[in-house]
Design a protein around this motif. Sequence first.
Motif, PDB file in Angstrom:
ATOM      1  N   GLY A   1      91.406  14.061  28.576  1.00  0.00           N
ATOM      2  CA  GLY A   1      90.053  13.536  28.606  1.00  0.00           C
ATOM      3  C   GLY A   1      89.260  13.963  27.387  1.00  0.00           C
ATOM      4  N   LEU A   2      89.415  15.217  26.976  1.00  0.00           N
ATOM      5  CA  LEU A   2      88.721  15.696  25.778  1.00  0.00           C
ATOM      6  C   LEU A   2      89.172  14.934  24.544  1.00  0.00           C
TER       7      LEU A   2
ATOM      8  N   ALA B   1      90.790   8.412  36.550  1.00  0.00           N
ATOM      9  CA  ALA B   1      90.072   9.583  37.065  1.00  0.00           C
ATOM     10  C   ALA B   1      89.963   9.538  38.583  1.00  0.00           C
TER      11      ALA B   1
ATOM     12  N   TRP C   1     100.243  13.412  29.103  1.00  0.00           N
ATOM     13  CA  TRP C   1      98.811  13.194  29.310  1.00  0.00           C
ATOM     14  C   TRP C   1      98.078  13.033  27.979  1.00  0.00           C
TER      15      TRP C   1
ATOM     16  N   LEU D   1      95.185  18.215  38.261  1.00  0.00           N
ATOM     17  CA  LEU D   1      93.892  18.768  37.848  1.00  0.00           C
ATOM     18  C   LEU D   1      93.896  20.291  37.830  1.00  0.00           C
ATOM     19  N   ARG D   2      94.894  20.891  38.414  1.00  0.00           N
ATOM     20  CA  ARG D   2      95.019  22.349  38.373  1.00  0.00           C
ATOM     21  C   ARG D   2      95.786  22.809  37.146  1.00  0.00           C
TER      22      ARG D   2
ATOM     23  N   PRO E   1      95.981  22.235  32.664  1.00  0.00           N
ATOM     24  CA  PRO E   1      95.065  21.835  31.567  1.00  0.00           C
ATOM     25  C   PRO E   1      95.312  20.433  31.020  1.00  0.00           C
ATOM     26  N   TRP E   2      96.439  19.811  31.392  1.00  0.00           N
ATOM     27  CA  TRP E   2      96.837  18.586  30.702  1.00  0.00           C
ATOM     28  C   TRP E   2      95.850  17.431  30.841  1.00  0.00           C
ATOM     29  N   PRO E   3      95.441  17.019  32.043  1.00  0.00           N
ATOM     30  CA  PRO E   3      94.499  15.891  32.110  1.00  0.00           C
ATOM     31  C   PRO E   3      93.140  16.220  31.496  1.00  0.00           C
ATOM     32  N   TRP E   4      92.732  17.487  31.570  1.00  0.00           N
ATOM     33  CA  TRP E   4      91.464  17.870  30.951  1.00  0.00           C
ATOM     34  C   TRP E   4      91.553  17.742  29.429  1.00  0.00           C
ATOM     35  N   CYS E   5      92.655  18.166  28.869  1.00  0.00           N
ATOM     36  CA  CYS E   5      92.843  18.018  27.420  1.00  0.00           C
ATOM     37  C   CYS E   5      92.923  16.541  27.028  1.00  0.00           C
TER      38      CYS E   5
END
Length: 533
Positions: free
Chosen positions: A235-236, A213, A188, A226-227, A229-233
């Motif tokens: 995106g950041l 997304a 990701w 989404l549960r 941290p990988w896709p959130w990281c």
Amino acid sequence: MELRGVLDPDLARALIGGLSPGGDGGRSSTGSVPGGWLVALAAVTVLRLVVAACSGLSPDEAYYWVWSRALAPGYLDHPPMVAVWIRAGCALFGDTALGVRLLAPVSAALGTLLLMLAARDLAIGPPEGGAAGGTAGRMVRAGLLLNATLALGVGAVTMTPDTPLLFFITLALWAIGRLFATGQGAWWLVAGAALGLACDSKYTALLPGAGLALWLLGSRAGRAWLRTPWPWCAGLLAVLLFLPVIGWNAAHHWASFVKQGGRTGDWRPARAVQFLGELAGGQVGLATPLVAPFLAGGLWRAVRCARVQARAALLACWSVLPAVVFVQHALGDRVQANWPVLLYPGLAIAAASLAWRLWRAAVAVGFALSLLVYVQATLAPLALSPHLDITLRQMAGWPALARAADGLAGETAGGDGFIAADEYGLASELALALPGRRVIGIEPRWALFDLPRAPAGGPANSQGNFQESFQENFQGIFLCSVRRLRDLDRGPFARMVPVGVLTRGRGGVAAERYAVFRVTLAPGAGARTALLP
């Protein structure tokens, strides 16, 4: 299979069912690029390097070269990646056509390899139409279909923002393919970095990112990710890479965002049929008439298989959302033919599962059309009008025009006269061709560049002997396309005297005619001018 960082058993089962090689079709992700294809790709890349070096630069390419001489986190028209790539190429081969375009053929070759590997990992279901040569056959078809488009065939020998955009979009698809093949969340981060760099290339990269997304929110496998941290990281990371562009816009009154985003609200239903027809026709032209049905068929197959295959669902979201945006835009304004090109890598991957018998003919016709453009751009065997020959209209005759203008400027101000132009492409071509001559761009956009202002607008000395010094130092010639004379703004000049007309062309065929004036800059003109490198 081990899924790193996943602790919830239900989550692990969802990820395995949605992303592992056996989870939606039992396919193995093994397979490497065939050796014969590597040889062919190397040969095509050498040909493209030769064409890139031997054909003239277009005005837009010269304009992006000016960007590379004044690097910034953003520009009025696009984000800065194209300027960074040109700066890198010119560091190796100087301010030449090959220097400007060096990374175009190189990135096309590397991107093709990444696309083939992505086609291995993101293959949709069993091939339609019978035997398709297995994994290697899909990989080769994906690479050939993309390379057979005029979008890549011409894009691989020119340098525009679409050049790095296509590479980073393909890099993102490769990383997502690795994610599906391995289930390892660290991929990701690669995808996020690639999408961030794609946004640093062109704003339209936001669209496939939004499609990704949508897949995360709308699919079982996506919601499972989404549960973690990988896709959130990811995106950041993408946002962090795009922050310099946001910062530049904030410091320049959001000029680039306003210019590009201001097109989204147009609504002219009376011309919608025309605009939609132009959109469809442009894609048939850039994809070539026989490859275009394959790309459309690939999209249709991805949509059909989306309910049962996570890979297909992702490719569908990746492509459909941007396509809908382009269609919506065409209801109110013209969609430039190159805008949807960022969809081509994903569509080529989806189309690789179509074992239609015509795919070899489609590839052959596509390569033949690209070869025709290459020959015309370098050897010009056909004496076509500029309306039919884009290589004449965009690339031909610039060095000769620059030499003629340099001669006229040398007859002004004791040989030190400047050359000015109010078209950014014309001014950029002259600056690139005449490094020893002062070239002045006269247009509001130059105020956003970190370039010297053309000196004008104040007393020359304490004795107030302004006019004599002013005329001595601020005289030169001004070139303007004959087509633009009716709308010519004379405000920047204190004096304009017609000199004649210069013609740019090739082989006796005129591409453009330019009116020439001897001019003196007016006091206060410096605020709307720039001295180009």
